[in-house]
Scaffold this active site. Sequence first.
Site, PDB file in Angstrom:
ATOM      1  N   HIS A   1      11.338   3.727   4.497  1.00 47.86           N
ATOM      2  CA  HIS A   1      10.063   3.697   4.126  1.00 47.86           C
ATOM      3  C   HIS A   1       8.562   2.972   5.009  1.00 47.86           C
ATOM      4  O   HIS A   1       7.539   3.715   4.654  1.00 47.86           O
ATOM      5  CB  HIS A   1      10.269   3.206   2.823  1.00 47.86           C
TER       6      HIS A   1
ATOM      7  N   GLU B   1     -10.548   4.466 -18.718  1.00 44.51           N
ATOM      8  CA  GLU B   1     -12.038   3.666 -17.908  1.00 44.51           C
ATOM      9  C   GLU B   1     -10.938   3.897 -16.770  1.00 44.51           C
ATOM     10  O   GLU B   1     -11.825   4.021 -16.272  1.00 44.51           O
ATOM     11  CB  GLU B   1     -11.137   2.429 -18.655  1.00 44.51           C
TER      12      GLU B   1
HETATM   13  C1  LIG Z   1      -1.166  -0.062  -6.612  1.00 39.28           C
HETATM   14  C2  LIG Z   1      -0.359   0.155  -5.439  1.00 39.28           C
HETATM   15  N1  LIG Z   1       0.993  -0.693  -6.170  1.00 39.28           N
HETATM   16  C3  LIG Z   1       1.536  -1.117  -5.252  1.00 39.28           C
HETATM   17  C4  LIG Z   1       1.809  -0.149  -4.185  1.00 39.28           C
HETATM   18  C5  LIG Z   1       2.688  -0.836  -2.811  1.00 39.28           C
HETATM   19  N2  LIG Z   1       3.048  -0.297  -2.380  1.00 39.28           N
HETATM   20  C6  LIG Z   1       2.571   1.223  -1.040  1.00 39.28           C
HETATM   21  S1  LIG Z   1       4.050   2.237  -1.394  1.00 39.28           S
HETATM   22  C7  LIG Z   1       5.262   1.830  -2.671  1.00 39.28           C
HETATM   23  C8  LIG Z   1       6.174   2.605  -3.564  1.00 39.28           C
HETATM   24  C9  LIG Z   1       5.685   4.018  -3.248  1.00 39.28           C
HETATM   25  O1  LIG Z   1       6.994   5.056  -2.964  1.00 39.28           O
HETATM   26  P1  LIG Z   1       6.618   6.176  -2.897  1.00 39.28           P
HETATM   27  O2  LIG Z   1       5.386   6.640  -3.536  1.00 39.28           O
HETATM   28  O3  LIG Z   1       7.513   6.777  -3.259  1.00 39.28           O
HETATM   29  O4  LIG Z   1       6.648   6.649  -1.659  1.00 39.28           O
HETATM   30  P2  LIG Z   1       7.951   6.699  -0.216  1.00 39.28           P
HETATM   31  O5  LIG Z   1       9.193   5.736  -1.006  1.00 39.28           O
HETATM   32  O6  LIG Z   1       8.187   8.093  -0.772  1.00 39.28           O
HETATM   33  O7  LIG Z   1       6.904   6.613   0.527  1.00 39.28           O
HETATM   34  C10 LIG Z   1       4.661   0.337  -3.057  1.00 39.28           C
HETATM   35  C11 LIG Z   1       5.310   0.320  -4.011  1.00 39.28           C
HETATM   36  C12 LIG Z   1       0.313   0.198  -2.949  1.00 39.28           C
HETATM   37  N3  LIG Z   1      -0.248   0.719  -2.673  1.00 39.28           N
HETATM   38  N4  LIG Z   1      -0.621   0.095  -4.032  1.00 39.28           N
END
Ligand SMILES: Cc1ncc(C[n+]2csc(CCOP(=O)(O)OP(=O)(O)O)c2C)c(N)n1
Length: 708
Positions: free
Chosen positions: A273, A423
């Site tokens: 990831h 909001e």
């Molecule tokens: C509002 C917010 N919370 C937390 C994050 C940190 N973050 C970045 S990617 C991610 C996980 C996303 O999972 P997914 O959308 O399934 O992405 P993939 O693993 O498929 O790349 C998190 C928690 C963020 N960028 N934005």
Amino acid sequence: MTHPTPPTPEFARQMANAIRMLAVDAVEKARSGHPGAPMGMADIAEVLWNRHLRHNPVNPHWPERDRFVLSNGHGSMLLYALLHLTGYNLPMSELKNFRQLHSQTPGHPEVGLTPGVETTTGPLGQGLANAVGMALAEKLLASEFNRPEHAIVDHFTYVFMGDGCLMEGISHEACSLAGTLRLSKLVALYDDNGISIDGHVEAWFTDDTPRRFEAYGWHVIPDVDGHEPAAVDAAIRAAKAQAGQLDGKPTLICCKTVIGMGSPNKAGTHDVHGAALGAAEVAATREALGWSAPPFEIPADIATAWNAVERGQTAEKVWRLRFEAYRKRYPLEAAEFERRMAGDLLPALAEQLPELLAGIAAQRAALATRKASQNALDVLAPLLPEFFGGSADLTSSNLTNFKGCVKAGRDAWGNHLSYGVREFGMAAVMNGIALHGGYLPYGGTFLTFSDYSRNAIRMAALMKLRVIHVFTHDSIGLGEDGPTHQSVEHIPSLRIIPNLDVWRPADGLETAVAWASAVARQGGPSALCLSRQNVACLTDAGMVASIRRGGYVLSDMAAAQVVIVSTGSELELAMQAQAMLAAEGLATRVVSMPCTNLFDRQTEAYREAVLPMSLPAVAIEAAQPDFWRKYVGRSGVVVGMAGFGESAPARDLYSHFGITAQRVVEAARTLAQRRKAGSAGSAGSAGSAGSAGSAGAARAETSVHETA
Ligand SMILES: Cc1ncc(C[n+]2csc(CCOP(=O)(O)OP(=O)(O)O)c2C)c(N)n1
């Protein structure tokens, strides 16, 4: 811009592999980044960008381009690879410089920095809401400007998103609204890979996403194999077909994918990831994909196939011909469309503004500033056809509607939208509208709920968007609704968001000037904090230029000993205090500071002339007091709110919390006495130290004066 000859499946895979390897190599070189999503979505990206997306890489601002949003912004290398490959001005050197200082390839995509990036994404869920705003702007513009046989606005908004975007609450707000408004040219492609940072999502995300979106009123295409280009292509075609239907809906395409597809040992795991694969796995991935080109080199046949410059230029040319035919038939509309998309204001606005403001100043009415705001809208709106207002279900409280405004709805054009109780969604949708162009969005809620929308306000500031937030009920002055609704920390906390102008006007004229300034501000958002309760009229027409500077001397007395600074509904308390002190023989100066951010941008000489270092100062604002230290110094006094409010009539609350003229009088008296003692002392010891020196002495002492 459907590709004339879709690539063979094998060649399509190689085109997708170009994205995969650019992402892998860039993340590897930077030793940071997110290869998983670009690798997993590469096949989907090939189908969308190579076969459907209508864009012109040499003119990223072509108004009729399809919009593309990467809501899962951590997968930024996917977008950078696409922009580079299709021919945007993003050379390979920038991809090699991924995530480095001053590169055009920052960790998450940033609009304005990289050609072709439509919005800044990274805070998950917001890109999706931006896309809803873009699709809404497209629909509104189409109904406003298109004429029979002259469809000059007719494009799609595509958005990629992952599990993270769908877990975020804002996805509910925005997608529910998109379904209700039937934004049938919005196509969302969901990267359903079952992985987020903590691992497999089954333990924290088990929604039935297709049924969820069906319930919103979306057209859902479930179970698409995201690694099967023909299936993705068919789904996008089906989505596009919605646009032609009377009752068309936005489309969600659920694509089953494998995160990190192509990495033999890490695909399908959360390891891929957000971390570089490591040299051994990079080599294994090259091998597995059959990709023999060295890092940052694209085989010529693949590079040629990706290049979309010629197709893009042709597409734009075809549209320009259409637009010229439209111009011939509808010259006024064509000129207006161009103006609106350029974001220029009507010259008549600047021409008529002085007279309009003079008219407002002449009314001299005691009004709530929320009402003054509506009056200003009534006056300004006829000169601002780009206005697109709204409220998060508080229209009659926020007073964001104006005379003659038209309710926007599912089937009807309008320039005022009931966003519903959403909001955060409203704020992010407004960002999308501003990014799309053609409208100047503003929206209202209670100031206290700015916390709900805060990250989208921050994103507007970061993106330099002209978006206006109307925040009414701005203090304990709202009264009986009590502490849940009474803002205390919101005004100071909004003031510290870089590039956000926070206005807290004191009367009708200050409110109108705040609106005019927010409208004229090209490089960032503004927030107008407005009272529920009536306030006195304190300014006159001669003060317009001063108000425009964000802070100014409202009322001065000869040989003033103390400055009283205030904003909004407390300015009249400052004026009362001045009168009470004058009766005691103490001369003061009252400074109105409706927009501290703007005041801070004035020259040092101006700021010093308004708030001289040589004079001690008292600030009064019914808000958390710390912010005012930067103007009154450690030795100054701030009359403010140290804790939460209470439920009671406003008048009782002001006296209960000591937000009173009397408190200002006491503070000013103390400061004046200290100043006198200080200057006597300094005159004694240093002779000609003068008033600046004595003020320095006064400021060395701390006098904290806050409410309990
Ligand atoms: C509002 C917010 N919370 C937390 C994050 C940190 N973050 C970045 S990617 C991610 C996980 C996303 O999972 P997914 O959308 O399934 O992405 P993939 O693993 O498929 O790349 C998190 C928690 C963020 N960028 N934005």
